[in-house]
Design a protein around this motif. Structure first.
Motif, PDB file in Angstrom:
ATOM      1  N   LEU A 177       0.818  -1.206   0.000  1.00 26.38           N
ATOM      2  CA  LEU A 177       0.000   0.000   0.000  1.00 26.38           C
ATOM      3  C   LEU A 177       0.856   1.262   0.000  1.00 26.38           C
ATOM      4  O   LEU A 177       0.473   2.280  -0.598  1.00 26.38           O
ATOM      5  CB  LEU A 177      -0.940  -0.011   1.205  1.00 26.38           C
ATOM      6  CG  LEU A 177      -2.031  -1.094   1.155  1.00 26.38           C
ATOM      7  CD1 LEU A 177      -2.855  -1.082   2.437  1.00 26.38           C
ATOM      8  CD2 LEU A 177      -2.933  -0.899  -0.048  1.00 26.38           C
ATOM      9  N   TRP A 178       2.002   1.217   0.659  1.00 27.60           N
ATOM     10  CA  TRP A 178       2.924   2.359   0.590  1.00 27.60           C
ATOM     11  C   TRP A 178       3.451   2.542  -0.823  1.00 27.60           C
ATOM     12  O   TRP A 178       3.585   3.666  -1.312  1.00 27.60           O
ATOM     13  CB  TRP A 178       4.071   2.138   1.567  1.00 27.60           C
ATOM     14  CG  TRP A 178       5.110   3.217   1.514  1.00 27.60           C
ATOM     15  CD1 TRP A 178       5.052   4.463   2.086  1.00 27.60           C
ATOM     16  CD2 TRP A 178       6.364   3.150   0.829  1.00 27.60           C
ATOM     17  NE1 TRP A 178       6.182   5.173   1.803  1.00 27.60           N
ATOM     18  CE2 TRP A 178       7.012   4.393   1.028  1.00 27.60           C
ATOM     19  CE3 TRP A 178       7.008   2.173   0.069  1.00 27.60           C
ATOM     20  CZ2 TRP A 178       8.273   4.675   0.505  1.00 27.60           C
ATOM     21  CZ3 TRP A 178       8.256   2.450  -0.463  1.00 27.60           C
ATOM     22  CH2 TRP A 178       8.881   3.683  -0.250  1.00 27.60           C
ATOM     23  N   MET A 179       3.749   1.440  -1.496  1.00 23.57           N
ATOM     24  CA  MET A 179       4.210   1.523  -2.873  1.00 23.57           C
ATOM     25  C   MET A 179       3.124   2.077  -3.792  1.00 23.57           C
ATOM     26  O   MET A 179       3.372   2.935  -4.651  1.00 23.57           O
ATOM     27  CB  MET A 179       4.655   0.144  -3.354  1.00 23.57           C
ATOM     28  CG  MET A 179       5.192   0.080  -4.780  1.00 23.57           C
ATOM     29  SD  MET A 179       3.929  -0.246  -6.037  1.00 23.57           S
ATOM     30  CE  MET A 179       3.402  -1.875  -5.597  1.00 23.57           C
TER      31      MET A 179
ATOM     32  N   PRO B 265     -11.200  -3.725  11.920  1.00 27.49           N
ATOM     33  CA  PRO B 265     -10.057  -2.806  11.855  1.00 27.49           C
ATOM     34  C   PRO B 265      -9.922  -1.998  13.149  1.00 27.49           C
ATOM     35  O   PRO B 265     -10.916  -1.526  13.720  1.00 27.49           O
ATOM     36  CB  PRO B 265     -10.396  -1.910  10.657  1.00 27.49           C
ATOM     37  CG  PRO B 265     -11.336  -2.708   9.829  1.00 27.49           C
ATOM     38  CD  PRO B 265     -12.116  -3.542  10.776  1.00 27.49           C
ATOM     39  N   TYR B 266      -8.685  -1.848  13.587  1.00 28.86           N
ATOM     40  CA  TYR B 266      -8.431  -1.112  14.832  1.00 28.86           C
ATOM     41  C   TYR B 266      -8.826   0.347  14.690  1.00 28.86           C
ATOM     42  O   TYR B 266      -9.404   0.940  15.607  1.00 28.86           O
ATOM     43  CB  TYR B 266      -6.953  -1.230  15.206  1.00 28.86           C
ATOM     44  CG  TYR B 266      -6.591  -0.576  16.508  1.00 28.86           C
ATOM     45  CD1 TYR B 266      -6.782  -1.245  17.712  1.00 28.86           C
ATOM     46  CD2 TYR B 266      -6.070   0.722  16.527  1.00 28.86           C
ATOM     47  CE1 TYR B 266      -6.457  -0.634  18.918  1.00 28.86           C
ATOM     48  CE2 TYR B 266      -5.741   1.336  17.724  1.00 28.86           C
ATOM     49  CZ  TYR B 266      -5.935   0.659  18.916  1.00 28.86           C
ATOM     50  OH  TYR B 266      -5.620   1.263  20.104  1.00 28.86           O
ATOM     51  N   HIS B 267      -8.528   0.925  13.534  1.00 24.70           N
ATOM     52  CA  HIS B 267      -8.872   2.326  13.271  1.00 24.70           C
ATOM     53  C   HIS B 267     -10.230   2.371  12.559  1.00 24.70           C
ATOM     54  O   HIS B 267     -10.346   2.003  11.388  1.00 24.70           O
ATOM     55  CB  HIS B 267      -7.791   2.992  12.411  1.00 24.70           C
ATOM     56  CG  HIS B 267      -6.456   3.074  13.076  1.00 24.70           C
ATOM     57  ND1 HIS B 267      -6.170   3.978  14.075  1.00 24.70           N
ATOM     58  CD2 HIS B 267      -5.319   2.345  12.887  1.00 24.70           C
ATOM     59  CE1 HIS B 267      -4.917   3.820  14.476  1.00 24.70           C
ATOM     60  NE2 HIS B 267      -4.375   2.842  13.767  1.00 24.70           N
TER      61      HIS B 267
ATOM     62  N   SER C 103      -4.804  -1.616   9.302  1.00 21.15           N
ATOM     63  CA  SER C 103      -5.849  -0.614   9.086  1.00 21.15           C
ATOM     64  C   SER C 103      -5.270   0.773   8.874  1.00 21.15           C
ATOM     65  O   SER C 103      -5.813   1.568   8.082  1.00 21.15           O
ATOM     66  CB  SER C 103      -6.806  -0.608  10.283  1.00 21.15           C
ATOM     67  OG  SER C 103      -6.114  -0.324  11.486  1.00 21.15           O
ATOM     68  N   ALA C 104      -4.156   1.077   9.526  1.00 17.53           N
ATOM     69  CA  ALA C 104      -3.501   2.367   9.294  1.00 17.53           C
ATOM     70  C   ALA C 104      -2.956   2.455   7.879  1.00 17.53           C
ATOM     71  O   ALA C 104      -3.037   3.517   7.237  1.00 17.53           O
ATOM     72  CB  ALA C 104      -2.386   2.574  10.316  1.00 17.53           C
TER      73      ALA C 104
ATOM     74  N   ASP D 101      -4.192   5.268   5.222  1.00 14.08           N
ATOM     75  CA  ASP D 101      -3.272   6.219   4.614  1.00 14.08           C
ATOM     76  C   ASP D 101      -3.295   6.124   3.088  1.00 14.08           C
ATOM     77  O   ASP D 101      -3.177   7.144   2.394  1.00 14.08           O
ATOM     78  CB  ASP D 101      -1.855   5.970   5.127  1.00 14.08           C
ATOM     79  CG  ASP D 101      -1.746   6.209   6.633  1.00 14.08           C
ATOM     80  OD1 ASP D 101      -2.628   6.900   7.186  1.00 14.08           O
ATOM     81  OD2 ASP D 101      -0.799   5.677   7.252  1.00 14.08           O
ATOM     82  N   ALA D 102      -3.459   4.908   2.546  1.00 11.56           N
ATOM     83  CA  ALA D 102      -3.520   4.764   1.094  1.00 11.56           C
ATOM     84  C   ALA D 102      -4.809   5.345   0.535  1.00 11.56           C
ATOM     85  O   ALA D 102      -4.821   5.927  -0.561  1.00 11.56           O
ATOM     86  CB  ALA D 102      -3.389   3.292   0.708  1.00 11.56           C
ATOM     87  N   ALA D 103      -5.911   5.196   1.269  1.00  6.50           N
ATOM     88  CA  ALA D 103      -7.189   5.735   0.783  1.00  6.50           C
ATOM     89  C   ALA D 103      -7.226   7.248   0.845  1.00  6.50           C
ATOM     90  O   ALA D 103      -7.850   7.903   0.000  1.00  6.50           O
ATOM     91  CB  ALA D 103      -8.341   5.143   1.588  1.00  6.50           C
ATOM     92  N   VAL D 104      -6.563   7.832   1.848  1.00 13.10           N
ATOM     93  CA  VAL D 104      -6.565   9.290   1.989  1.00 13.10           C
ATOM     94  C   VAL D 104      -5.883   9.961   0.810  1.00 13.10           C
ATOM     95  O   VAL D 104      -6.263  11.067   0.390  1.00 13.10           O
ATOM     96  CB  VAL D 104      -5.906   9.678   3.333  1.00 13.10           C
ATOM     97  CG1 VAL D 104      -5.599  11.167   3.385  1.00 13.10           C
ATOM     98  CG2 VAL D 104      -6.811   9.291   4.491  1.00 13.10           C
ATOM     99  N   THR D 105      -4.885   9.315   0.224  1.00 14.99           N
ATOM    100  CA  THR D 105      -4.180   9.913  -0.915  1.00 14.99           C
ATOM    101  C   THR D 105      -5.045  10.004  -2.161  1.00 14.99           C
ATOM    102  O   THR D 105      -4.653  10.670  -3.125  1.00 14.99           O
ATOM    103  CB  THR D 105      -2.928   9.092  -1.238  1.00 14.99           C
ATOM    104  OG1 THR D 105      -3.310   7.747  -1.582  1.00 14.99           O
ATOM    105  CG2 THR D 105      -1.988   9.047  -0.044  1.00 14.99           C
TER     106      THR D 105
END
Length: 591
Positions: free
Chosen positions: A73-75, A136-138, A110-111, A115-119
């Protein structure tokens, strides 16, 4: 998933054929490939192919652990040209079972999704599934997906010890999987309509998702939870309904209540249903008999044998049948099941399981299925508790399905039978029509009695071997090669751990006489000597006969040479000698 970097195009004097291939044609080639590994190898050929085929490779992304989730997901967040191709994202952050580790895994995964969806790089994402032991924790991950993924129309999640809150609209698919933690702590959640989580869930599904096409509420438990609010929903476009171990219509009927139960009226109201999956806790078979025959046109059914017997008017429509509960051969015979399946004239897909009471219960089982379902194309057969088929017998018998294309067989290995690879090769040679099949050996219900007087160990070693195979044939339909992937899992006693191993291989299925297959020299002779075929039996018989002749000649020669030596010994003079400090003197006495 790895960070893919395609190889640059090799220098050449002229343009490559692949460099001249249109992008649409490359996509069609990638869609034809059955394995994602082949698609990956095609993408890594050169940058030109990667730029066109990446849409097929990244269309569905499955992340099986937290490391894959965070790195991939970071990639994708940093490479929008790849992220725009992702249409389905499945996240499975597995943990070892420890509660603290499970929370840590859920927190990181979940983090990463949030973070990937926010972008807003995953703008083409239409289906997201969270498959873990806990939610999911978040919780703000759902808000990030709703805002950052405008095309998202299918949501799937799991429920454990804590409940998620949903706020989506216009969904076309929703999947909810109830884990063991839910049944232990929140079993009465959906029964209490005043709870915020239950009220928000049903409000989202019933009032804000009128175009729902697929609804899945799965779970496995001996004490089902109540979801009776489901019968209040009406979705005109609903095509698939899957219900696990949940209770819907358990209240006794009142005197002033109409003849049909609420869940029966719910089914009759959804005339567009194509796939229906039920469990024994959803509805009684006697209630299903009251359904209007013209209201359902189901082509795929999952349930119990008794539920299918209560729906005889579906026989002309059903193409796929799955029996959720295994058949007990002590209670239900294979002939009774085959008698029901024989009326399904359009049946092409069958999934069925048997719990064998003895090793002899499988004698006519497969033959009964062949007679009842001659048009099967896909078969998933499980025979548990006791050994059932030998690979040689099964490979010959299964040829009775003339149209079978895929096979999934799960059995207890017969004592002394072939290994997984040899059994798969035997099935492939006898049934070259099978393009794909899998073979699984499971442990028996209890240790088998040994054929000698030694007592068996006080504990069994549960071992499971699974193999997935792809068969390649030539233009004449004859088997060429068998691509196999095997996975072995052994559970050691006393909590000593679990051993796992896996391997990939390619096995040549051509006869040894085929061009390029026969080995020369001593290797060829040894291969022929150990080959399990008519030629191998003949060469072994010839060598055995030659060995017998050699032993006979040697024994005859040794027997003839013995009297001659005895005669020479009798004619030899006797010599007496006296030893002293003086030189030895030989005294010869005449006999």
């Amino acid at each position: 998933m790895l960070w893919l970097t395609p190889n640059p195009a090799p220098p050449s004097s002229g343009p490559s054929r692949f460099m001249q291939t249109p992008g649409d044609l490359l996509i069609e080639i990638a869609l034809v490939l059955d394995s994602r590994t082949d698609v990956l190898n095609l993408c890594l050929t050169c940058s030109y192919i990667f730029s066109h085929v990446a849409s097929v490779l990244y269309e569905t992304v499955i992340l099986n652990d937290v490391e894959q989730c965070t790195r991939t997901l970071w990639m994708l967040s940093g490479r929008p040209l790849l992220a725009r191709h992702v249409q389905e994202l499945i996240v499975r952050p597995r943990s070892s079972g420890d509660c603290r580790q499970g929370l840590a895994v859920s927190l990181l995964a979940s983090a990463a999704v949030r973070d990937a969806a926010v972008t807003q790089r995953l703008d083409a994402l239409s289906k997201f599934i969270w498959d873990a032991d806990e939610k999911p924790y978040h919780d703000d991950m759902w808000f990030a997906l709703r805002v950052g993924c405008p095309q998202l129309r299918y949501i799937g999640t799991t429920v454990g010890r804590s409940l998620p809150l949903f706020d989506f609209v216009d969904l076309v698919g929703f999947s909810l999987t109830l884990k063991h933690g839910f049944y232990d702590t929140h079993m009465d959640t959906f029964l209490d309509e005043d709870k915020a989580s239950s009220r928000q869930l049903w409000d989202m599904l019933i009032h804000r998702c009128p175009d729902l096409e697929e609804l899945v509420i799965e779970g496995a438990s001996t004490l089902p939870t109540d979801v009776h609010t489901l019968v209040c929903g009406r979705w005109p476009k609903l095509r698939r309904l899957t219900l696990g171990d949940v209770s819907i219509d358990w209240t006794p009927a009142a005197l002033d209540q109409p003849d049909k139960r609420p869940f029966i009226a719910f089914l009759e109201a959804h005339t567009s249903l194509e796939s229906l999956s039920l469990s024994r806790y959803n509805v009684l078979p006697s209630h299903l008999t009251s359904i209007d025959p013209g209201s359902l046109h189901i082509t795929s059914f999952t349930g119990t044998l008794q539920q299918l017997q209560a729906l005889p008017y579906l026989q002309s429509h059903l193409k796929s049948v799955t029996f959720r509960d295994p058949m007990q051969t002590r209670e239900i015979s294979a002939q009774a099941v085959a008698g029901l399946l024989q009326g399904l004239s359009h049946l092409t897909e069958l999934k069925i399981a048997f719990n064998l009471h003895s090793m002899y219960d499988s004698g006519n089982l497969l033959r009964s299925l062949i007679v009842a379902c001659p048009h099967l194309r896909h078969l998933d057969l499980t025979c548990a508790n006791k050994p059932s088929f030998q690979m040689d017998t099964f490979s010959k018998t299964v040829r009775g399905f003339p149209k079978l294309q895929t096979l999934h067989l799960t059995i207890v290995k017969y004592p002394g039978d072939e290994a997984l690879a040899s059994g798969a090769a035997r099935i492939a040679k006898a049934n070259p029509r099978l393009s794909k099949f899998s073979l699984t050996f499971i442990p028996p219900a209890y240790p088998l009695p040994l054929p000698f007087s030694l007592p068996h160990p006080p504990f069994p070693f549960p071992a499971r071997s699974t193999g997935s195979f792809e068969l390649t044939t030539d233009r004449h339909g004859l088997p060429l090669t068998l691509l196999g992937f095997e996975h072995f899992r052994l559970v050691w006693p006393w909590g000593l751990g679990v051993s796992k191993s896996s391997r990939r291989y390619v096995r040549d299925l051509r006869p040894l006489s085929a061009p390029g297959r026969r080995k020369s020299g001593w290797r060829g002779v040894l291969g022929l000597l150990t080959e399990r075929s008519a030629a191998g039996e003949e060469i072994r018989m010839i060598i055995f006969c030659g060995l017998l002749v050699t032993l006979a000649v040697w024994g005859y020669s040794a027997h003839r040479a013995r009297p001659v030596e005895m005669l020479k010994t009798m004619q030899r003079p006797i010599v007496y000698g006296v030893l002293s400090s003086a030189p030895v003197r030989r005294m010869v006495a005449t006999a």
